[in-house]
Enzyme design. Structure first.
Site: not given
Length: 671
Positions: A538-539, A541-543
């Site tokens: 998740l970390d 996948q997101c900037t």
């Protein structure tokens, strides 16, 4: 005059007061001139006013100011007379309110009196009817204030005379003959609109009565010093186009005319023809004339006071007359125009506004770039994105609101809609489309769909002047980079790290002979772009960035573009720091701007194009030109082929025993 009629006793003449009718287009033109030409100038500028002879009984004659008042040349219509004047537009409301009306009028009156005493007025009779306008323009609120005057010398002794009907005083048919000659000399009849010498835009003229009952019409400037007797006897009649409709008054232009004739010729009397041709009714008998007798006992050769101010008028609030969208359009570029007043007089705002931009990515960076483009007056752009607005986007991506997330609107469409809400005249389009990427396998039925996407993308790039790369992965920037290089477009790249940022421009081919092409986003790589999106936590996948980083990067990307197109060499401008670097309207133009918030430092970096680059090298661009989609499909399904085509594979042969990875300190912006 019939024998039974007794002449009227001379009485004090009454004059209809000067007034100006300022039409709305005049204020709009003044606004345009103030922004683009006058700016902070405190100089008077020449303008024109026009008035017509009476259009009907009871109508007050007014001088009109319109958009054409600012033209260098002005041609009066068939029933019009033109007067010249000056306009002084104050820069502050305080200056306008503090204007000393009495002193202003006295100064203008002295110049007028000098022209009369020196005889200058005979060579240029227009000095007798010069007007002056003073104004203040609230360009933000579209409120305009203005007041005008026609400086007039009021003699020490009252002007007396008799006002009589033209036909009864001059004789039947005389006015018809006057009209016939005027129509010819003013080019209305038989002159194709070309006036005879002395009659173009003329207010005054001479009517000379002939012994055989005919008349001769001549310009006022034809008067000679020897004409005193002819003026006194009434064989030479002083005439003017009179806007007055009141039968017991004379029009304002007659006041200075009478004083000038009296001072220069000192006649015993003056016959003044107040010529009032009525629009649509050429019958001579409808024209009213005034006969002014000037007794020798009261020579009007001196003046006591200056008069001529019109009544104060209320401010003209044009915002109430404008459509809200038109008002927005007029106001949008005000701040940009004000830049040219003091700081950037050579800035070409039209060139900047003409740019058509393609924004590949409509997330955090895409929203920021769109807002900054509009700030620079660039309102023609297309936004591309395949993703939908999520609840996590709305606080970080400036064009989205909660409702967009509820509806799961396409990001490009939601951003375009927001731009139009901000500025309704913005010409922004949305394209719901994903960008094909190396390493993301395409096979089976998907090939046809991806081919159509690639063809559409190529057409979009070709149709725009600038391409912004603002996507959520490194590999998604590859295809736009290749197509941008193939079409020779300006490509601007922005990328983010946790607390670092990058804004850069790609090099463009066919520059000056001594200039080396600058590198693109992929020129530092020695491996082909590949799939970096699969198998991410998740970390990843997101900037994850500090909140202010995206605003800095998007702002710098747009500023970099504007500086580039404002440079004389455009996309070929040498980078800041190079020996060939030169300045444009906004200074030098860097190649790359890299910075970070940890130390709040920023660096300007320049680098030449890598001959084996997998995106902009000649071999890659040529492969795309010749093979088209077949080349792209190979790159999508087998990214290593890019290394073979560009020459990286051959370059790395001595190091085949080493594992080389592409690395970057930038995590590309979230989509």
């Amino acid at each position: 005059m019939s024998g039974g009629d007794q002449p009227l006793e001379p009485t004090k003449l009454l004059f209809e007061k000067f007034a100006a009718f300022i039409k709305t287009p005049f204020w709009f033109e003044l606004k345009k001139k103030k922004i683009n030409e006058y700016r902070l100038s405190a100089d008077e500028v020449e303008i024109w006013g026009v008035y017509s002879t009476p259009r009907g009984s009871g109508e007050v004659g007014k001088m009109e100011l319109n958009k054409e008042s600012f033209d260098e040349e002005f041609n009066a219509g068939p029933l019009e007379a033109c007067v010249r004047g000056t306009l002084l537009n104050y820069n502050t409301i305080e200056e306008y309110k503090k204007m000393d009306h009495k002193a202003v009028l006295a100064e203008k009156a002295e110049k007028l009196w000098d022209a009369i005493r020196s005889g200058e007025w005979l060579g240029d009779p227009t000095v007798l009817v010069r007007f002056c306008m003073y104004s203040f323009s609230d360009l933000k609120g579209f409120v305009f204030r203005g007041r005008g005057a026609m400086p007039t010398l009021s003699p020490k002794t009252a002007i007396v005379g008799r006002i009589e009907d033209a036909e009864s005083k001059l004789g039947k048919g005389i006015l018809g003959k006057v009209k016939e000659q005027l129509d010819v000399k003013r080019g209305i009849v038989g002159g194709a609109g070309v006036s005879a010498e002395g009659f173009k835009n003329a207010v005054f003229f001479i009517v000379e009565l002939q012994p055989d009952g005919g008349v001769a019409v001549a310009p006022l400037s034809s008067l000679q010093p020897s004409d005193t007797a002819a003026i006194s006897s009434g064989s030479k009649i002083i005439a003017f186009f009179d806007p007055c409709t009141n039968p017991s008054h004379v029009g304002w232009p007659a006041r200075n005319l009478l004083l000038a004739i009296s001072h220069t010729f000192n006649p015993t009397s003056i016959t003044l023809l107040s010529y009032r041709e009525q629009l649509g009714n050429p019958t001579p008998s409808k024209v009213v004339t005034c006969y002014v007798e000037h007794p020798p006992s009261a020579p009007y050769t001196e003046w006591a006071t200056a008069v001529g101010w019109e009544e104060a008028r209320p401010p003209a609030n044009l915002s109430k007359l404008m459509d809200s969208e038109l008002l927005a359009g007029e106001s949008a570029n005000l701040n940009l125009s004000l830049m040219k007043w003091r700081m950037l007089p050579n800035l070409d705002l039209d060139k900047i506004a003409a740019q058509k931009c393609l924004l590949v990515g409509s997330g955090t960076l895409g929203c920021g770039v769109a807002r900054n483009l509009m700030k620079w007056g660039i309102f023609n752009f297309t936004m591309i994105d395949r993703g939908n607005v999520s609840y996590s986007n709305t606080v970080r991506q400036s064009l989205f609101v909660h409702e967009d997330a509820v509806l799961q609107k396409n990001k490009a469409q939601a951003a375009a809609d927001a731009c139009k809400r901000i500025y309704p005249l913005c010409n922004v389009k949305a394209v719901d489309m994903s960008v094909p990427m190396p390493g993301h396998i395409v096979d089976g039925a998907a090939v046809k769909e991806v081919k159509a996407v690639c063809e559409k993308f190529d057409k979009l790039v070709e149709e725009h002047d600038v391409v912004f790369l603002l996507t959520d992965s490194r590999e998604s920037r590859w295809l736009p980079s290749v197509i941008g290089a193939r079409h020779g477009k300006i490509v601007i790249n922005a990328a983010l790290g946790f607390e670092s940022y990058l804004a850069m421009r790609h090099g463009v081919r066919n520059g000056p002979e001594d200039a080396k092409m600058l590198g693109c986003y992929f020129c530092n790589d020695i491996t082909s772009p590949c799939d970096s999106l699969s198998d991410r936590t998740l970390d990843q996948q997101c900037t994850v960035t500090r909140p202010g980083v995206s605003d800095i990067a998007s702002s710098l990307a747009v500023e970099l573009l504007v500086s580039l197109i404002s440079h004389p060499l455009g996309p070929h401008a040498p980078p800041t720091g190079s020996p060939q670097a030169s300045t444009g309207a906004l200074g030098t133009v860097p190649h790359q701007i890299r910075g970070g918030l940890y130390s709040f430092e920023q660096q300007l970096i320049r680098g030449e194009a890598f001959p084996q680059c997998t995106a902009c090298s000649e071999k890659i661009v040529e492969a795309y030109k010749t093979e088209g989609f077949d080349f792209i499909l190979k790159a999508l399904n087998s990214p290593n082929c890019l290394g073979d085509i560009s020459g990286i594979t051959e370059l790395l042969k001595p190091s085949n025993d080493l594992e080389v990875e592409s690395c970057s300190d930038f995590e590309d912006e979230e989509g």
